[in-house]
Design a protein around this motif. Structure first.
Motif, PDB file in Angstrom:
ATOM      1  N   SER A  52       0.845  -1.192   0.000  1.00 14.92           N
ATOM      2  CA  SER A  52       0.000   0.000   0.000  1.00 14.92           C
ATOM      3  C   SER A  52       0.884   1.247   0.000  1.00 14.92           C
ATOM      4  O   SER A  52       2.084   1.173   0.262  1.00 14.92           O
ATOM      5  N   PHE A  53       0.272   2.393  -0.294  1.00  9.73           N
ATOM      6  CA  PHE A  53       1.016   3.650  -0.378  1.00  9.73           C
ATOM      7  C   PHE A  53       1.190   4.301   1.000  1.00  9.73           C
ATOM      8  O   PHE A  53       0.287   4.273   1.827  1.00  9.73           O
ATOM      9  N   ALA A  65       6.487   6.077  -0.606  1.00  9.86           N
ATOM     10  CA  ALA A  65       6.805   4.803  -1.248  1.00  9.86           C
ATOM     11  C   ALA A  65       5.605   3.882  -1.066  1.00  9.86           C
ATOM     12  O   ALA A  65       4.501   4.344  -0.712  1.00  9.86           O
ATOM     13  N   GLU A  66       5.810   2.585  -1.296  1.00 11.37           N
ATOM     14  CA  GLU A  66       4.709   1.636  -1.110  1.00 11.37           C
ATOM     15  C   GLU A  66       5.285   0.290  -0.681  1.00 11.37           C
ATOM     16  O   GLU A  66       6.318  -0.138  -1.199  1.00 11.37           O
ATOM     17  N   TYR A 106       7.065  -1.464   6.165  1.00 14.96           N
ATOM     18  CA  TYR A 106       6.855  -0.062   6.548  1.00 14.96           C
ATOM     19  C   TYR A 106       7.361   0.162   7.971  1.00 14.96           C
ATOM     20  O   TYR A 106       7.972   1.183   8.278  1.00 14.96           O
ATOM     21  N   ASP A 107       7.151  -0.821   8.812  1.00 14.54           N
ATOM     22  CA  ASP A 107       7.571  -0.765  10.210  1.00 14.54           C
ATOM     23  C   ASP A 107       9.075  -0.993  10.341  1.00 14.54           C
ATOM     24  O   ASP A 107       9.812  -0.140  10.849  1.00 14.54           O
ATOM     25  N   ASP A 115      -4.616   0.771   0.473  1.00 13.35           N
ATOM     26  CA  ASP A 115      -5.281   0.525  -0.821  1.00 13.35           C
ATOM     27  C   ASP A 115      -4.981  -0.876  -1.354  1.00 13.35           C
ATOM     28  O   ASP A 115      -5.665  -1.365  -2.245  1.00 13.35           O
ATOM     29  N   GLN A 116      -3.938  -1.518  -0.815  1.00 15.66           N
ATOM     30  CA  GLN A 116      -3.585  -2.903  -1.163  1.00 15.66           C
ATOM     31  C   GLN A 116      -3.527  -3.109  -2.679  1.00 15.66           C
ATOM     32  O   GLN A 116      -4.144  -4.010  -3.224  1.00 15.66           O
ATOM     33  N   HIS A 117      -2.735  -2.283  -3.345  1.00 15.26           N
ATOM     34  CA  HIS A 117      -2.702  -2.334  -4.811  1.00 15.26           C
ATOM     35  C   HIS A 117      -1.974  -3.554  -5.365  1.00 15.26           C
ATOM     36  O   HIS A 117      -2.160  -3.896  -6.530  1.00 15.26           O
TER      37      HIS A 117
END
Length: 328
Positions: free
Chosen positions: A151-152, A209-210, A216-217, A231-233
């Motif tokens: 995700s973003f 970023a994504e 992310y953590d 958004d789980q793209h």
């Protein structure tokens, strides 16, 4: 320091001897590679498979897991598995793109609506069909693991709609599909090495970023980009595969045991991944990150039409995509 070093060397040597002795008790020892560190969900998933196989074969078949890229990086170990140098490998579908073309379709943005949708597709007839494509490349697909959803995230503002992305600069992997995805969303793609992302966001070279929650953590990106839009793209499956050479040496009964154990291990791995995602989400929220969940994905998905037109070009590919999208 010399004492610590020599002690560590002694412990590693002892561990190697114990491992060798344990392997000697087995009639068949299968070596399995993973790039992730010990304790990571994919590593623990294969360990669960190994335990079940050892129990059901009464110790005849052992699977020895080598984490932390001990046997090489993903693409290298895939090739080694194809040639039977390594017996098994756990790797992302992305690493198979140049070997098994159908895997490229699984990297299309917003192809999967949710992780449950991904699991239903891969555990059903479509997953079985895709699995057969690996046999043409001397690999036997055993189980599909969860690699999470990307995700973003950014340092500027909450992104709740496609309009919020307009003109923003996001780091993406060096991948044509990703670059085209960002253009279709009205944003600017900036491919760069993963290790440079933190400072690039911090200095304003890029806005964000994504990636998935755990990345992310663990990367510390939540410190400099506190807005995370769920958004789980992209959801790319992970695969546990065995060399066809190693597979063909097993009896049909032992092959059935391996298949069942592999599928059972997927349940273990997915739960471990879900637990890790939850822990990472709680950690970044506690540190001040804002998670934007209430978004309408429809405009994002509709914006992908030119991307799909570019990469889904054959009747077979279009049929597969339609069947994936139609899966409940």
């Amino acid at each position: 320091m010399k004492y610590i070093t020599s002690t560590l060397a002694g412990l590693l040597a002892s561990a190697a001897l114990v491992s060798a002795a344990a392997a000697a008790d087995c009639e068949v020892t299968l070596r399995s590679s993973d790039t992730h560190p010990d304790g990571y969900p994919t590593v623990e998933g294969v360990k669960a498979m190994a335990e079940e196989v050892k129990t059901k074969t009464e110790g005849r078949i052992c699977i020895e897991v080598f984490p932390s890229s001990q046997l090489g990086e993903e693409k290298d170990t895939i090739e080694q598995t194809q040639f039977g140098v390594i017996d098994m490998v756990r790797a992302s579908f992305g690493s198979f793109n140049d070997i098994v073309p159908v895997t490229q379709l699984l990297s299309l943005p917003y192809l999967f609506r949710s992780e449950d949708h991904l699991h239903n597709v891969m555990d059903g007839p479509i997953g079985e069909e895709i699995g057969k494509s690996f046999e043409e490349r001397d690999l036997v697909a055993l189980a599909y693991y969860d690699g999470g959803a990307r995700s973003f995230y950014n340092s500027q503002k909450p992104i709740a709609s496609i309009e919020d992305l307009k003109g923003m600069k996001f780091r993406v992997m060096q991948n044509d599909v990703f670059v085209d995805m960002m253009a279709a969303l009205g944003a600017n793609a900036t491919p760069m090495p993963y290790g440079e992302v933190y400072s690039a966001i911090q200095t304003g070279v890029i806005d964000g970023a994504e990636n998935n929650y755990p990345s992310y953590d663990s990367s510390g990106h939540a410190e400099v980009a506190k807005y995370y839009t769920l958004d789980q793209h992209l959801m790319v499956p992970e695969l546990v595969a065995i060399s066809k050479a190693s597979w063909d040496k097993l009896t049909p009964e032992d092959q059935a045991i391996l298949r069942e154990a592999a599928r059972n291990s997927a349940t273990v791995q997915r739960q471990l991944w879900a637990d890790q995602e939850k822990a990472s989400e709680e950690k970044v929220v506690a540190a001040g990150a804002e998670i934007i969940k209430d978004i309408d994905k429809t405009p994002f998905i509709e914006a992908m039409v030119p991307v799909y037109d570019k990469y889904v070009t054959t009747p077979e590919a279009k049929d597969l995509v339609e069947r994936i999208q139609a899966t409940e």
